[in-house]
Enzyme design. Sequence first.
Site, PDB file in Angstrom:
ATOM      1  N   LYS A   1       0.845  -1.192   0.000  1.00 12.01           N
ATOM      2  CA  LYS A   1       0.000   0.000   0.000  1.00 12.01           C
ATOM      3  C   LYS A   1       0.883   1.246   0.000  1.00 12.01           C
ATOM      4  O   LYS A   1       1.873   1.311   0.707  1.00 12.01           O
ATOM      5  CB  LYS A   1      -0.901   0.014   1.232  1.00 12.01           C
ATOM      6  CG  LYS A   1      -2.089  -0.935   1.153  1.00 12.01           C
ATOM      7  CD  LYS A   1      -2.993  -0.750   2.360  1.00 12.01           C
ATOM      8  CE  LYS A   1      -4.198  -1.656   2.259  1.00 12.01           C
ATOM      9  NZ  LYS A   1      -5.106  -1.495   3.428  1.00 12.01           N
TER      10      LYS A   1
ATOM     11  N   GLU B   1     -19.051  -8.297   9.628  1.00 14.12           N
ATOM     12  CA  GLU B   1     -20.124  -7.669  10.397  1.00 14.12           C
ATOM     13  C   GLU B   1     -21.043  -8.694  11.045  1.00 14.12           C
ATOM     14  O   GLU B   1     -21.506  -8.498  12.173  1.00 14.12           O
ATOM     15  CB  GLU B   1     -20.946  -6.744   9.488  1.00 14.12           C
ATOM     16  CG  GLU B   1     -20.176  -5.548   8.958  1.00 14.12           C
ATOM     17  CD  GLU B   1     -19.428  -5.818   7.680  1.00 14.12           C
ATOM     18  OE1 GLU B   1     -18.843  -4.871   7.114  1.00 14.12           O
ATOM     19  OE2 GLU B   1     -19.428  -6.984   7.224  1.00 14.12           O
TER      20      GLU B   1
ATOM     21  N   ARG C   1     -25.418  -5.517   6.613  1.00 17.37           N
ATOM     22  CA  ARG C   1     -24.844  -6.820   6.280  1.00 17.37           C
ATOM     23  C   ARG C   1     -25.024  -7.841   7.403  1.00 17.37           C
ATOM     24  O   ARG C   1     -24.735  -9.017   7.212  1.00 17.37           O
ATOM     25  CB  ARG C   1     -23.363  -6.651   5.952  1.00 17.37           C
ATOM     26  CG  ARG C   1     -23.110  -5.810   4.704  1.00 17.37           C
ATOM     27  CD  ARG C   1     -21.694  -5.257   4.639  1.00 17.37           C
ATOM     28  NE  ARG C   1     -20.688  -6.279   4.510  1.00 17.37           N
ATOM     29  CZ  ARG C   1     -20.129  -6.678   3.363  1.00 17.37           C
ATOM     30  NH1 ARG C   1     -20.516  -6.126   2.234  1.00 17.37           N
ATOM     31  NH2 ARG C   1     -19.204  -7.595   3.344  1.00 17.37           N
TER      32      ARG C   1
END
Length: 634
Positions: A284, A370, A398
Site C-alpha cells: 500500500k 459484520e 450486512r
Amino acid sequence: MTDPSATYPLLGTIESPADLRRLPVTKLPALAQELRAFLIQSVSTRGGHFAAGLGTVELTIALHYVFDTPRDRLVWDVGHQAYPHKVLTGRRDRLHTVKQEGGLAPFPTRSESEYDTFGVGHSSTSISAALGMAVAAARAGDSRRVVAVIGDGAMTAGMAFEALNHAGSLPADLLVILNDNDMSISENVGALSNHFARALSGRVYAHLREGGKKVLRQMPTVWELARRSEEHLKGMVLPGTLFEEMGFNYIGPMDGHDVRALVRTLRNLRELRGPQLLHVVTRKGKGYAPAEADPIKWHGPGPFDPASGTIFKEKSAGPSYSQIFGQWLCDMAERDPRIIGITPAMREGSGLVEFSKRFPERYFDVAIAEQHAVTFAAGLAVEGLKPVVAIYSTFLQRAYDQLIHDVALQNLPVVFAVDRAGLVGSDGATHQGSYDLSYLRCIPNMVIMAPADENECRQMLYTASTLAGPSVVRYPRGTGPGVPVVPEMTTLPVGRAQLRREGRSGLALLAFGTMVEPAHKIAERLDATLVNMRFIKPLDEDLIIELAARHRAIVTIEENATGGGAGSAVGELLASEGVQIPLLQLGIPDRFIEHGSRDSGLAAAGLDAAGLGGSIERWWALQPHERIRSAGGA
C-alpha cells in the site's frame, strides 16, 4: 488544461486499454512510474482513496494489457484500489473530480463506464459476482474470461469464502487474484517465487497435472499418495493448500510490482480452464514514502502537499460524533470493567483509536465480518459483559439476520453505536446511511435513539448502556451544531420526547436527530410547535396524540428514507388511534443519493434548510386555513 502527453509521455497517449495493449511490454515499467506520479499529483488536489491505488498500479496495467477488457470481465472488490483502473479506461482527465458532486464516482460504477462491470462499495462481493459472470458466459458459449481482484482484508469476510467454496465445485473458468497488500513484502516474494508462479501457471505443468490426475484416479492408492505429495510440496513452498482444498489451482505468491512477471503469468493463466487463484503481494502506498510508512493515515486523505506529505486538515468547529462516542466509551470503560468495544475493521472511522490503546484487552477488531461482530457481541452479553458494537449504518445492513436472530430475539443488552447514519457525502450511494431507521424499528425489543446534538449523543449512549435489552444510538458523520458536551452522564427517560418550542399557528414539526437544528428556524418563521423526538422506538405516543388534538397539521422530518422510517411510525400510531390529521412526512426520497459533499446530498434530498422550508411552506399553504381560523389557533 495542460497537455498530459507533455508531462506523462506514455500515459498521455492512453485513452483506453486498447492503446495500452499497443505498447511493447518493455515500456510498461515506465508507464507504471508515470501512472503512479499522476495519481499522487491528481489525488493531492482534492483528496480521495490513495494508498491502496498506489499499490495496484502494476497489477492494473498487467490486467488490462493481457485481458481484452471490457469484453473480458474485470471485477474489483470494494473499489478503493480502482483509481488506476479509472485512469486507464478513459477517465484520466476527470480523475480530479472523483467524489465531487457531478464528478467521477468513488468506486467502480456500471453507469459510469463499460469497464466497470460490477458496481461495488461494500467489500467481499467480487468473487460471487465474477462467478455469476463466468457461469453466464459458459451458458452463452462465450469464451470471454472473468477476473476478480480481492484484497486480503476483504478475504476476511465470510461471503468471500462462501463464493470460493462454490466456485471450486464448478468447472467455471474464473481467475481470482488475491491482492495481498500488507504493509511489508515477505521474504519469499521475489525472483524465486516469481519463478514458481510462472512455472505453476504454465501449460506444461497444467497438462501434466490434469493428465496425471486422470491416470492416477484409476489407481486409488497411488492417486491418494500422489495427491498428498503434491499438496505437501506446495505446502512447503507456497501458502496455497487452503485454496487447493477448495478446488482452486493456486499460483504464487508473486511480486505484485513486477509488471513484466505479472504479464507473463497472467498470459499463462488466461489459457487455463477452471477456477484459478493468483496470489500477488503488493505494498500500500507504493512509490510515495509517507503513504508507505502509514497506509492507514493515507487510505483516504484530503488534499495534501505532494512534496512535503502534509495533509491539509479542514478546520473543525468541535468534536465529531465519532470522537464523542470514542470519549464516552473510554469513560465508561474506566467505570465498568464489563464494557467491551467491538468494530468490524473501522477503528479509525468509528473513533476507537484511543480505546484500543487504553483498553487493548477489551478491544476487538473482528475484521470485515459484520455478521460475526454482532453474534460475537451476543455471546459476550449472554455471559454478563456489556458489548458495544461501533458500526456504520450502511455496514450494519450486512448483519441483519444476526441482529434479529442472535440479539433481538434473545433480548440481549448489546449497544449498537451506529455511525454515519443519514447522508455521508463523498463516498456516495453505497455508503449513505439511509435505511437504518426503517430496517431497525420493525424489530421487537429494540430501543432506537437519534441525538439532536453532541451532548444528547453522549447521554443517549449512556442511557443505552443501562438498558436490559438491545439498543441503537444512530448519529451522523462529522460534527454537530456545537452544543457543549457535559461530562456528567444522566439517563434519559426512555420513549420521551422534548418539546423545544410551543407555536400558535396550528402546525407541529416533529424532528428526529439531525433534523432538529434546521427545523428550528422553520418553526420560528411559521410560528410552529417544534419537538425533538429523541426516540424512534418507543415513540412518545402520549405527546403525539396530545399534539394532534391541539394542532391542525403535523410534519415529520428525518434523515432516513421516508419509506418505513420514523415518519411512518408516527403515521401508524395516528391511524391506530383513529386520529385524522394532515400529515407530511419528509426524509430521504425513494431514490439513491449520489456522491458529493454532505451539504450537496442534503440539498439533493430536499433536507437542507432551503429544501425543508420550501416543502413545508408549500404544503402548509395548501391546508384548509379556514379550519385553523375557526379553531382560534393553539
